[in-house]
Design an enzyme around this catalytic site. Sequence first.
Site, PDB file in Angstrom:
ATOM      1  CD  GLN A 108      67.452  61.276  87.011  1.00  0.00           C
ATOM      2  OE1 GLN A 108      66.956  62.307  86.592  1.00  0.00           O
ATOM      3  NE2 GLN A 108      68.050  60.414  86.210  1.00  0.00           N
ATOM      4  NE  ARG A 124      63.346  56.578  77.762  1.00  0.00           N
ATOM      5  CZ  ARG A 124      62.158  56.176  78.165  1.00  0.00           C
ATOM      6  NH1 ARG A 124      61.216  57.054  78.380  1.00  0.00           N
ATOM      7  NH2 ARG A 124      61.915  54.909  78.366  1.00  0.00           N
ATOM      8  CB  CYS A 125      70.468  60.229  75.578  1.00  0.00           C
ATOM      9  SG  CYS A 125      71.089  61.886  75.849  1.00  0.00           S
ATOM     10  CD  GLU A 160      69.899  56.870  79.256  1.00  0.00           C
ATOM     11  OE1 GLU A 160      71.017  56.536  78.834  1.00  0.00           O
ATOM     12  OE2 GLU A 160      69.720  57.587  80.234  1.00  0.00           O
TER      13      GLU A 160
END
Lengths: 284, 807
Positions: free
Chosen positions: B238, B385-386, B761
């Site tokens: 990522q 996802r935050c 997110e």
Amino acid sequence: MIPSAFTFYKPDSIEKAVSIMKDFGDEARVIAGGHSLIPVMKQRLTDIKHLIDLSAIEELKGINISGKSITIGAMTTQVELITNENLFKTAPVIREASLQIADPQVRNLGTIGGNVANGDPANDMPGLMQLLDATYKLSGTNGLREVKAREFYDGAYFTAREDDEILISISFDAPIGGYAYEKQKRKIGDYATAAAGVILNVDNGVCSSASIALTNLSDTPVYCDEAVSMLTGKNIDDNLLSQATKSCVEQSDPVADQRGPVEFKKYVAGIVINKALKRAFERS
Amino acid sequence: MDDVKTPSSEERKSALSGLGTSRKRVEDARFTQGKGNYVDDIKLKGMLFGDFVRSPVAHAKIKKIDTAAALALPGVHAVLTAADLEPLGLHWMPTLAGDKQMVLADGKVLFQGQEVAFVVGDDRYAVSDGVALVEVEYDELPVVTDPFKAEMEDAPVLREDIADQKEGAHGPRRHPNHIFTWESGDKEGTNKVLDEAEVVADEMVYYHRTHPCPLETCGCVASMDKVNGKLTVWGTFQAPHAVRTVASLISSIPEHNIRIISPDIGGGFGNKVGVYPGYVCAIVASIVTGVPIKWVEDRMDNLMATAFARDYWMHGKISATKEGKITGLWCHTTADHGAFDACADPTKFPAGFMNICTGSYDIPVAYLAVDGVYTNKAPGGVAYRCSFRVTEASYFIERMIEVLALKLGMDSAELRSKNFIKKEQFPYTSALGWEYDSGDYHQAWDKALEAVNYKKLREDQAKQLELFKSGKSRKLIGIGLSHFTEIVGAGPVKNCDILGLGMFDACEIRIHPTGSAIARLGTISQGQGHATTFAQILASEIGIPASDITLEEGDTDTAPYGLGTYGSRSTPVAGAATAMAGRKIRAKAQMIAAYLLEVHDDDLEWDVDRFVVKGAPEKFKTMKEIAFASYNQAIPGVEPGLEAVSYYDPPNMTYPNGAYICVMEIDVDTGVSEIKKVYALDDCGTRINPMIIEGQVHGGLTEALAISMGQEIAYDEQGNVMTGTLMDFFVPTAWETPNYETDFTETPSPHHPIGAKGVGESPNVGGVSAFSNAVHDAFKSFGLTQAHMPHDHWRVWKIAKDLGLHN
């Protein structure tokens, strides 16, 4: 997630398959749909040296309905059990139960024979076959023999099948009366937290015959003989169904897993069994 | 002569597919045809495969590793152990959190699934057989999986390598299993307010351990070219540039000789931010063998060993007046980090942005302390996802609001409304020090309550409760409310870095002679659709249709340096860089246009896709014409070509927010819940592509549903992972996924060039609270204050049982 090496066979007759099993004893295993077997092979939880694929044996396939007698070949897939209209007319509980097995992709390959012969207490078909009082036909080096589904299961993954035997077909009589297969699961594709199959034949409010079997509530399917005798010959009402439910729960012996502890499973079993009894009674 | 009508500004604008257009994803043509190119699709000549021998136990000394049988197997080329990596100094590696972690077990193992040896062979089959033949003798040690027991006096010491170190990367350590204490806010002031408060609610809120579980697991192909000394690694990264720098620092290979490529990535959700032993072993094995090495996790490896998320025990106290005005917030968090502190946070934030835990509320004083603890569990602690620990913070405050509302006997929708930061208070500095950029929480909240007809929902709930109480139904209805404020877009270099690398991002644009363009960024899409949306930002900035702009990411040899994609940072940071680079292009284009039109620069104005002479609309030069001119005209004082690069250091974070509402029906006997309604209103500032926003919200809500209703990484007391397959680790299918209603308000970020805040997110952050609060709400009239997630069947059943609702 790679299995250890094995030799692959794809015989086109039962005789050839049995002969391979005779040659290799417990080092050989047959594979039907493979949904239970392949994951344990990939995790190397079992070491199979000789894998015999039954998919090319035509005589293991198909549904034969003659009068009230039904015979299903071991390699008949779950999707065939669901879509066969004659089977639905004679034994509708099979469609109701099969639709609750896993998901469509699994049911396209999963077979009735693999589901009942593996001895996995989480599978739905063993309980269903005990419900229907089915007979399993086995073919081995010593020829053919029959075993009742209610006598086939000794423990988790331990069955009456000998190492050199193949389950070739399942037969039972068309059930009479109301039916239900009720299952609670966490998600699509999951095994049952608790499941129950019920057949109730009721004349003028009196139960003339009954059958109840449970799935994934013990290390084998549970045929609830005590509840069955409790109901047979009696006037059916909510109270009696509650007592029968209680008796079934007492016969269950679930183990704790990620679905929950024993106390929860027994409670949910009671709910599921009672729902199945009531639905079967409504349909009778 | 025929009138050739010039298209209107609106028509030309529409032809660009710029900002605000629901442009279809350009990525989907290849993904829906199976033409994506993922790590496991990469096949190089002579490539070998590697896989791990993993520890079956959670804590043990390693007495012996015998590799002889594995090495004797045809097809096995090498077996690496810590002893082989030690001479290279690579048996341990630094973590992103200032700790270090074993690459391969160095004398002991600390969690089930830990990497013990790396087997290299011809193909996956040979390697699997080799892995099975490596014999490891373990001498088992006592196991601790409970972070509270880890700090007891008689607890087994996990990290013997640092047992005597009193000082860690983030300050003093008080116990061999203690990692750090991180404090934020006014301790004394908060305690004083709590002591004197009219009402205080006190609760322990646990956000359980879970896992991002992307469809594609982690993996890489490492290829060392011994002729030119260049190392190329294709991997599920990522943050490819950060990986290049870290790889250079730990391997001593010069950075210009390392090329990191992130090809298509099948979902990241934070799982692919960290550096894993598999990457290091594949690189070393490629150097040793001289051929490319591929390593790809299987699903069980992924769930057991790489990057869990959450596992925060958050003890909170919230105080208010009797009328419901919040006066203070206190939180102590015990953070279970597993065996190594491999948390992926900006370096100065060992508990991420947990200090956003004052949420959407105007809370005058607050205090937060976080203690990180080692246990015999897998390392990680990624932002699933935050943004960093933001979903934990948001869940904490949204539970505390509910608990306080119960204590006050007040409707929690009203309590929220009473305490929201007001529109006119922005920019707003929170008690824990963040400067919220913009928001209109009351507008969003009122819109949401009206959209779901909140009053009617409460009436329906009351009717169902009556039916339940009178024995006519065994079902209850819960209404889950959630208002969240995220902090994303890390971040300003002055306080955000990872291993010393400032968290700016970059975009480089080249305009081709015929008026199309390529833009390269330091980010990498894992499904977000960057190639679609960043082209839209540029289309609006430089007047070239989005479909004529190629977006390229993920190759460190071509892309400008950036810190990658996670924490909703791509749009706030790289999106800003894209707009700024576009503006540089436009500035140069203006000079070229002025020369061509023989006017002064200031006599031109920008009109969608062209520069027009002020007051003479028939005199103009389109961007296409300007592009060609930049390649064929000798313009005095202007360099040929049309290129720009922008490195963007954001002045502040962005603060997306939203109002989510869930209605759930719960069967108290079976614990089965049915989602009746999910309404999600998002304010992510300027909306670049509404269709992609909606897709992001659907995806994030589905993950939030999974987390709150069943998804967990569970361990037994011996440290065995109980949820190592998708049988027990809940990933919803379409069947379990409810219908979603999405909505929005639009409050642009004042400091972002196009006002965008990021949205990927938000639904996970806001969704978990909405689902969990619905479960709590269903049982609140029977006295339930707190029940820990996940709310799977048996845990919901247990709530009902403990409240005496079973016969």
